[in-house]
Design a protein around this motif. Structure first.
Motif, PDB file in Angstrom:
ATOM      1  N   PRO E  56      69.849  79.226  55.819  1.00  0.00           N
ATOM      2  CA  PRO E  56      69.957  77.832  56.266  1.00  0.00           C
ATOM      3  C   PRO E  56      69.303  77.647  57.629  1.00  0.00           C
ATOM      4  CG  PRO E  56      72.098  78.664  55.556  1.00  0.00           C
ATOM      5  CD  PRO E  56      71.184  79.837  55.618  1.00  0.00           C
ATOM      6  N   SER E  57      68.580  76.569  57.774  1.00  0.00           N
ATOM      7  CA  SER E  57      67.848  76.323  59.012  1.00  0.00           C
ATOM      8  C   SER E  57      67.761  74.829  59.263  1.00  0.00           C
ATOM      9  CB  SER E  57      66.436  76.914  58.896  1.00  0.00           C
ATOM     10  OG  SER E  57      65.606  76.460  59.947  1.00  0.00           O
ATOM     11  N   ALA E  58      67.871  74.446  60.541  1.00  0.00           N
ATOM     12  CA  ALA E  58      67.645  73.062  60.926  1.00  0.00           C
ATOM     13  C   ALA E  58      66.339  72.966  61.709  1.00  0.00           C
ATOM     14  CB  ALA E  58      68.813  72.531  61.727  1.00  0.00           C
ATOM     15  N   ALA E  59      65.391  73.802  61.371  1.00  0.00           N
ATOM     16  CA  ALA E  59      64.087  73.750  62.037  1.00  0.00           C
ATOM     17  C   ALA E  59      63.398  72.423  61.786  1.00  0.00           C
ATOM     18  CB  ALA E  59      63.209  74.918  61.573  1.00  0.00           C
ATOM     19  N   SER E  60      63.870  71.685  60.806  1.00  0.00           N
ATOM     20  CA  SER E  60      63.338  70.332  60.592  1.00  0.00           C
ATOM     21  C   SER E  60      63.570  69.446  61.812  1.00  0.00           C
ATOM     22  CB  SER E  60      64.001  69.703  59.363  1.00  0.00           C
ATOM     23  OG  SER E  60      65.401  69.672  59.537  1.00  0.00           O
ATOM     24  N   GLU E  61      64.550  69.769  62.617  1.00  0.00           N
ATOM     25  CA  GLU E  61      64.850  68.973  63.813  1.00  0.00           C
ATOM     26  C   GLU E  61      64.004  69.372  65.010  1.00  0.00           C
ATOM     27  OE1 GLU E  61      67.185  66.474  63.058  1.00  0.00           O
ATOM     28  OE2 GLU E  61      66.649  67.491  61.182  1.00  0.00           O
TER      29      GLU E  61
ATOM     30  N   VAL F  47      79.497  77.449  44.804  1.00  0.00           N
ATOM     31  CA  VAL F  47      78.278  76.690  44.500  1.00  0.00           C
ATOM     32  C   VAL F  47      77.451  76.607  45.789  1.00  0.00           C
ATOM     33  CG1 VAL F  47      77.367  74.633  43.367  1.00  0.00           C
ATOM     34  CG2 VAL F  47      79.716  75.368  42.892  1.00  0.00           C
ATOM     35  N   PRO F  48      76.743  77.704  46.097  1.00  0.00           N
ATOM     36  CA  PRO F  48      76.125  77.833  47.424  1.00  0.00           C
ATOM     37  C   PRO F  48      74.782  77.110  47.537  1.00  0.00           C
ATOM     38  CG  PRO F  48      75.789  79.845  46.179  1.00  0.00           C
ATOM     39  CD  PRO F  48      76.604  78.920  45.292  1.00  0.00           C
ATOM     40  N   LEU F  49      74.809  75.808  47.372  1.00  0.00           N
ATOM     41  CA  LEU F  49      73.589  74.999  47.517  1.00  0.00           C
ATOM     42  C   LEU F  49      73.804  74.000  48.631  1.00  0.00           C
ATOM     43  CD1 LEU F  49      70.823  73.916  46.416  1.00  0.00           C
ATOM     44  CD2 LEU F  49      72.172  72.269  45.111  1.00  0.00           C
ATOM     45  N   SER F  50      72.955  74.031  49.650  1.00  0.00           N
ATOM     46  CA  SER F  50      73.017  72.923  50.608  1.00  0.00           C
ATOM     47  C   SER F  50      71.640  72.441  51.006  1.00  0.00           C
ATOM     48  CB  SER F  50      73.860  73.276  51.828  1.00  0.00           C
ATOM     49  OG  SER F  50      73.423  74.427  52.453  1.00  0.00           O
ATOM     50  N   ALA F  58      74.466  74.093  56.441  1.00  0.00           N
ATOM     51  CA  ALA F  58      74.634  75.462  55.961  1.00  0.00           C
ATOM     52  C   ALA F  58      75.886  75.546  55.095  1.00  0.00           C
ATOM     53  CB  ALA F  58      74.715  76.435  57.137  1.00  0.00           C
ATOM     54  N   ALA F  59      76.172  74.455  54.383  1.00  0.00           N
ATOM     55  CA  ALA F  59      77.331  74.472  53.486  1.00  0.00           C
ATOM     56  C   ALA F  59      77.166  75.506  52.385  1.00  0.00           C
ATOM     57  CB  ALA F  59      77.563  73.081  52.892  1.00  0.00           C
ATOM     58  N   SER F  60      75.956  75.984  52.191  1.00  0.00           N
ATOM     59  CA  SER F  60      75.742  77.076  51.230  1.00  0.00           C
ATOM     60  C   SER F  60      76.529  78.328  51.623  1.00  0.00           C
ATOM     61  CB  SER F  60      74.258  77.419  51.146  1.00  0.00           C
ATOM     62  OG  SER F  60      73.765  77.757  52.430  1.00  0.00           O
ATOM     63  N   GLU F  61      76.876  78.446  52.891  1.00  0.00           N
ATOM     64  CA  GLU F  61      77.622  79.624  53.354  1.00  0.00           C
ATOM     65  C   GLU F  61      79.121  79.459  53.176  1.00  0.00           C
ATOM     66  OE1 GLU F  61      75.414  82.160  54.332  1.00  0.00           O
ATOM     67  OE2 GLU F  61      74.227  80.512  53.493  1.00  0.00           O
ATOM     68  N   ASN F  62      79.528  78.289  52.729  1.00  0.00           N
ATOM     69  CA  ASN F  62      80.966  78.017  52.678  1.00  0.00           C
ATOM     70  C   ASN F  62      81.727  78.844  51.633  1.00  0.00           C
ATOM     71  OD1 ASN F  62      83.306  76.603  53.518  1.00  0.00           O
ATOM     72  ND2 ASN F  62      83.164  75.363  51.664  1.00  0.00           N
ATOM     73  N   PRO F 297      80.114  76.078  57.581  1.00  0.00           N
ATOM     74  CA  PRO F 297      80.889  76.961  58.475  1.00  0.00           C
ATOM     75  C   PRO F 297      80.135  77.364  59.739  1.00  0.00           C
ATOM     76  CG  PRO F 297      80.209  78.151  56.493  1.00  0.00           C
ATOM     77  CD  PRO F 297      79.843  76.696  56.284  1.00  0.00           C
ATOM     78  N   HIS F 298      78.809  77.234  59.719  1.00  0.00           N
ATOM     79  CA  HIS F 298      78.046  77.566  60.933  1.00  0.00           C
ATOM     80  C   HIS F 298      78.338  76.602  62.078  1.00  0.00           C
ATOM     81  CE1 HIS F 298      74.606  80.136  59.000  1.00  0.00           C
ATOM     82  NE2 HIS F 298      75.792  80.544  58.663  1.00  0.00           N
ATOM     83  N   ARG F 299      78.877  75.438  61.760  1.00  0.00           N
ATOM     84  CA  ARG F 299      79.158  74.469  62.817  1.00  0.00           C
ATOM     85  C   ARG F 299      80.576  74.582  63.341  1.00  0.00           C
ATOM     86  NH1 ARG F 299      75.668  69.235  62.022  1.00  0.00           N
ATOM     87  NH2 ARG F 299      74.104  69.950  60.556  1.00  0.00           N
ATOM     88  N   ASP F 300      81.374  75.425  62.745  1.00  0.00           N
ATOM     89  CA  ASP F 300      82.759  75.539  63.189  1.00  0.00           C
ATOM     90  C   ASP F 300      82.838  76.264  64.531  1.00  0.00           C
ATOM     91  OD1 ASP F 300      85.002  74.425  62.125  1.00  0.00           O
ATOM     92  OD2 ASP F 300      85.471  76.037  60.747  1.00  0.00           O
TER      93      ASP F 300
END
Ligand SMILES: [Ca+2]
Ligand SMILES: [Ca+2]
Ligand SMILES: [Ca+2]
Ligand SMILES: [Ca+2]
Ligand SMILES: [Ca+2]
Ligand SMILES: [Ca+2]
Ligand SMILES: [Ca+2]
Ligand SMILES: [Ca+2]
Ligand SMILES: [Ca+2]
Ligand SMILES: [Ca+2]
Ligand SMILES: [Ca+2]
Ligand SMILES: [Ca+2]
Lengths: 329, 329, 329, 329, 329, 329
Positions: E56-61, F47-50, F58-62, F297-300
């Protein structure tokens, strides 16, 4: 580009960003840069001063943070079925500041208020601070523009902001004191919602009582409901003054809701109560202007909870304002 | 308790903590609060001003952060086999500040320097800032105490700090300009180590050249070695002045090493080079005083890397100083 | 599942994750859970104890953090053209710990070492701590397994870890003292790389000298190059002992490189020097075992720089080990 | 300086800081260091032990964090119109701890309680933990001081703390079990407010029922109102015991309100309910002592929400206490 | 406003901010929005795609983050005595993206490159990513614009980016593979600097060898000096191709220097080496275009170390470019 | 290990960890890996798609984060006196995903639902997302498995998720639109709880009204009580459909409670209301399946407040489910 003002510089950041969906209109798409002479309903004025804060604060960065945040909000509010796209909203830019001359900064704020209001047909000004010291010169400026008007203040804050002016000069601890001592606003025309806990000295509570400042603690808000308290406060002021100025110090929120308000406290208001209050106050016909202060975006987490909350408080006031305009129109 | 000073207040925090091991003496155990008239070798003076910073800064909190950090450092330095327990070290407290009157803060700093140095037998003063604007009044104060002395400055900084005084007054972008324009220090008696990259305007580079400021880029430090550059700088100053003042702006470090220096940059110095420089400069016999500025502890991560690094820079200077004293003794 | 051990519990976390690319083999795919009697080349043993740390530490969480991190690393090392897929690598789980009985934890560690090494054909054990107190019982256990062997220690650390055992008992400040006082390892068979600055008391530097501990400061590493220093250290030990134990305290790194090592310091080693050292030490034929300690993953940022660095240090040792095995094979 | 105690060391940090406003008295200005024999109303005792915590915790740093935080709080409480300046408040320092001998730490706590209470005329002791394991030796100490008194416990906690003592010894999961099993407090004299959700094993819920522990879930607090629940709990205990001990585990708060309580949970109490409870309990005439535990300041964000909340909980108890004293006086 | 492009949208953010000092010209003041047909020297093109990233990456920002960052940099570079004010620099906006159709995003990128280069007289394009998948369509677009030109690639990266296209399609792990397999760039015309450690699978190292990709590890850069390695790489490519494309993957930096590059590693390059390389490459006469990828600003700390470093890398290339232009002019 | 599925891969992480107390059974100890043909009551499917999220996520990591979090929760729920140990709970692993082909990911999800439900006797499936785009293929899959069943949706969300499918394809802004347009679910069989504020465009509110979507704002939830609103919503759906699908978008919570939900807002639900709703919904006899989405979870923060809250929401549904089963059984 906003040119032609003397005490205002064009907004340092312009965020045009849309939602990437043609049907989803964002606030950033509504707000236009102002030019002298234009007519609009609502005018944003950034007041990027925070070196007058007692504790260190980067609230000077808040006008830019709020400008960037408008991209996140639809113009439509589902709670009140109001679309702010009905309003003409302008950004007049930021008040010119000086790096080391704080009195000059305060003088510039007062002049900018006079200039802004004199350069356009009447509009609803929204001042985005900055620290709370800005409220004193803003209200003085408003008084100069319409000298005959009696101004009352509805202050939403954890603190009275009645510190003596002798010890530290006009800081974010003194705006209400400055307005009372200068004769701009009578103490009895000030209502403060949100004071509580161990965050005001006894001496200043006594001063508030002496001056007739009316206040409601957070505990009272919780017990009676924010609607009842706000309605009572508005009724009190409506009966006494010609114009009500709303000042929202973000530290009125509990520290869990406003980590980026440098002095937010445990036991403060919940976001939902502040949002409810904001909408109710926005509908008040005597509401003449507002500010949002003491939001230091550098302290926010990456969820930007405080910036988002501050922006929504402004939007809720505008929703009330739009409803009022609509009714009147 | 430190009483009897007019421009100094006692340290707001006293950290007595020891290591919990009888044989491990920490810096916090060595430092005593000063009282007028006492004799000591080194005196710390906090200068908690950062509202003169161009960008928002909480460097005003740094004197307290450093005081708390002394508990983390042994008095003994293994690199140089020096024990600072051989020095008498005093804490004179903090310079008195005003919340909104920045010129008065600068005046207080100058007066505090005069008062501190006049109240004790000669000692090595270490000023813990604060933003870089403090260096100008500090050096003016030192000049007043010993007017006949020619003062040179060894500045370790990413920036020249030669901005014009007209646009923003005496800020953290102007201390060297202020000293030159006031005639306190000649431009040719200033050596700056660490300027580099896109962090200084061409106009100020030209002003530096015109005034004869000598400077070394970080790239030159990397190519020649920090030892050679520092030795050359010291030799240059030693030949020209009576007293050398060291000012360390923490933003000279690469942003990876000093996240809490508000203006630290990519491509800056590595910590080890700054530490090596600090020790070398400390041994210089003409070194008369120093400061440490632009360290905002609120920006540090929980590892407190910048605060720890800043404290160790001071310790390395003191190790050099102790070696010099020992040799002279 | 790892069963049948008495002093080891199965790994609490199993990370099977692959790279999502059939050709990219990750370390997590190589590591198998051990069962008594199995043969393998390398065995990981978690030692989740950090309540013996002087300062608060969650290094007990590190064995799990490292297990999760193996998914991030390819088995192949480009620097040395070594593929660790050539090794049989097993995870023996974690040493059983007690919540409040620290002496029992230390006893369990010693017993687990004996049990692990007695339950399998000879392998290279890698102990993942935990705080540095674990090194003392680990080495005592190794000594019990092969009593006739003289053990030397190559310690990579900012600290001597020679504190007196009287003031606080066997903590992370005492492992080397404990080994010397118990007669397990002679002081003169200890080499410490990375001590420096104000991080060791004079009393313990003197004790190190008295006991004949050999040490190299970070500054010496920088001046001579890490290769020369490590080679000299290995040569010294190789000539004196039968088996070398490597202990890597992550706080040897500069705080910018190891924010999650509770005691990492300014002026410490750079990551690249530690990685170079690790590989070089891994090739040493007398290297018999290793540990990695004082890495508190709760202090890491979301880039997980310290955990990633710690894991790579282990991998570099294993690359050296694989090269040595290959040459011998 | 606090000298003459055997089981107490002077506070490692003294924060004198005032508000920079002569009329604004802060808690830090009220609190004096204690010396044996002195009389005062309230005594703070730091209990810096957290290595008995099941999960890693730096709650040992909390006494210092709270000491630094007193600078942020006015002595006056606006909600209750109480000024704590009316109380004599002393800081007795910290209980002496050992690095690796947890049983000795617990023994020291018990001895320190006896010593503190025996060294002064009666006062209201406030113990600042530390992990929850400290409550067991504290209450045992109180029992020794006044053996004839029946003690009841009002526990505000997400957990019962009734774990078996066999598996992990006396940890932060066992204080209530330890008090029951030792006969210090009867299970039926314990009331727990705040247990809820998936945070207690069925086996310990059953043990609570068997022992007659009375408890209220957070959901019940929300449905009935915190005032009703607290009043009922106090009435229940008041009728059964001579003295009530209040223990506040900060993890009773929802994780959004107490990010720095290692085990705080979703669905926990809101800050305002805990503050309301604290004041109400403070007014209880049988309230004899209190503690505040499981607050790990290393986990707090830079807004320090948990530390500020913990400090205010103590202040609200003291406000109730001051009102009670005033009424009695 | 940038209108008239089909595959480019105007920059979503315009940052006009100046330094508040008339003599200090910032990069943000130089950059103008492009309109079709205009001539300029350097053109920035944002490529806000990061949903093609494996992790996962927010490099779009990042394009927006870099636009905001230009306010922090003076136009003048002291290291090379170059003022970028001599260049005409334009912002062409961002490539149009689709939320869920990644192949269309890649197609849009290729079309935008063709459109941008066809709409203006020749200029030096700087693509601000985005994840590394963008390099493949960018270079394909460049090839379409000038089909006869042989293109070589200088890749600065921890990874080869040669993953098979079968398992996951054209992701940030495949750009070099995509260019080789499509015949756009020969493997032997690719030089990769910065591969190292356990971050590339053996299979892909073998593929690199088979295809004749030339590469230098970080360790070789450290041993030989970055200058020698870069000069050798440039000489190699210069002799073989007509145009060199520079692609900088920020994860080439050590994780301590680039916490916001999702895959940055321990043992990576230091910032100073990357900056030195950037300037050297900028002076190369065959350098035709560049990109900066894999910088996720959401992962940066508040010091914004990675964003600042990424921006400075671009500036250093432009300094080299300006020097070359000046020499040629 | 979960083998034999075509569209499911085994869970990448297995967390076995127990509480270290024999009487404290944790959720992680209950959950078994599924194998085709097995019978169980509840089945978790990751369902690790974000990458279909409009904003970076990065909800894929949830799914992995939730798996690790089960170790923190006892199987017993004190609020409802329910022990989930009575249920057989299986982990079926994660749906197979593709790096760059989002349509294939959505197709895989639908196939995995069919496969999972076809491979076992009936069970209650719990889908752990992932972004909200997954709900559309999940419900389509459920429809395929039981074509004759009328499905209704209870959506707990700040947003309608009714964006047009033309502008960005099937993203996390469109799942309800996709289900309506595909005829899978009628608009009038959708109830949305939690929409509010400036977070939905007017156009989509109108579409909701046209399609007969029923909705409740957060403000209405606060005024009427969450119990009344949920009961009304369930009664409405129960009367109209055969099966109710619950979808919980974590951004329905106020941003203070869900910092890790990328689009959480000020004024959202409080955790306690969501928990109460979850349990109530779990008891609904027509509840057939559920998902939990938009938790990155990366934002927690390190307290992991959002992950813990999300996990507890699932547990509360399961408690209601267990009570229902028990009553039926
Ligand atoms: Ca205020
Ligand atoms: Ca306030
Ligand atoms: Ca500087
Ligand atoms: Ca400076
Ligand atoms: Ca150590
Ligand atoms: Ca160490
Ligand atoms: Ca507890
Ligand atoms: Ca608890
Ligand atoms: Ca790459
Ligand atoms: Ca890469
Ligand atoms: Ca949604
Ligand atoms: Ca949503």
């Amino acid at each position: 580009m906003a040119e032609g003002y003397r005490y205002l510089v064009p907004p340092p950041i312009v965020a045009r960003g849309a939602a990437g969906d043609r049907l989803d209109v964002r606030m950033s798409q509504l707000i236009r840069e102002a030019a002298p002479g234009q007519a609009f309903d609502v005018g944003f004025i950034g007041v990027p001063l925070s070196r007058a804060s007692i504790s260190p604060s980067a609230a000077s960065e808040n006008p830019t943070a709020i400008r960037l945040a408008w991209r996140l909000f639809a113009s439509y509010n589902l709670d009140y079925d109001v679309d702010l796209a009905a309003l003409r909203i302008a950004d007049l830019g930021d008040v010119t500041m000086h790096v080391t001359d704080i009195p000059r900064c305060h003088a510039n704020i007062e002049e900018a208020v006079v200039e802004a209001l004199s350069s356009h047909p009447p509009f609803f000004p929204v001042f985005i601070g900055g620290d709370h010291s800005i409220t004193c010169p803003i209200v003085k400026g408003l008084k100069r523009v319409t000298p005959g008007r009696t101004i009352g203040i509805l202050q939403v804050d954890t603190h009275f902001d009645l510190r003596n002016l002798h010890d530290g000069g006009p800081s974010n601890g003194t705006p209400m004191r400055g307005l009372i001592e200068s004769g701009t606003v009578a103490g009895s025309n000030i209502v403060t919602i949100g004071v509580h806990g161990h965050f005001n000295a006894l001496a200043y509570k006594r001063y508030a009582d002496e001056q007739g400042v009316r206040y409601y603690t957070v505990r009272e808000v919780r017990r009676r409901g924010v609607e009842a308290v706000v309605d009572e406060a508005l009724a009190y002021l409506r009966a006494r003054v010609d114009a009500i100025y709303l000042t929202v110090d973000m530290d009125v929120l509990d520290v869990a809701f406003a980590p980026a308000a440098p002095a937010s406290t445990p036991g403060g208001l919940a976001t939902w109560d502040l949002l409810e209050a904001a909408h109710r106050i926005g509908r008040e016909e005597k509401l003449a202007a507002m500010d949002l202060v003491c939001l230091d975006p550098h302290r926010d987490g990456r969820a930007q909870s405080t910036v988002k909350t501050g922006a929504h408080v402004v939007l809720n006031v505008l929703c009330g304002y739009a409803q009022r305009i609509r009714q009147q129109g």
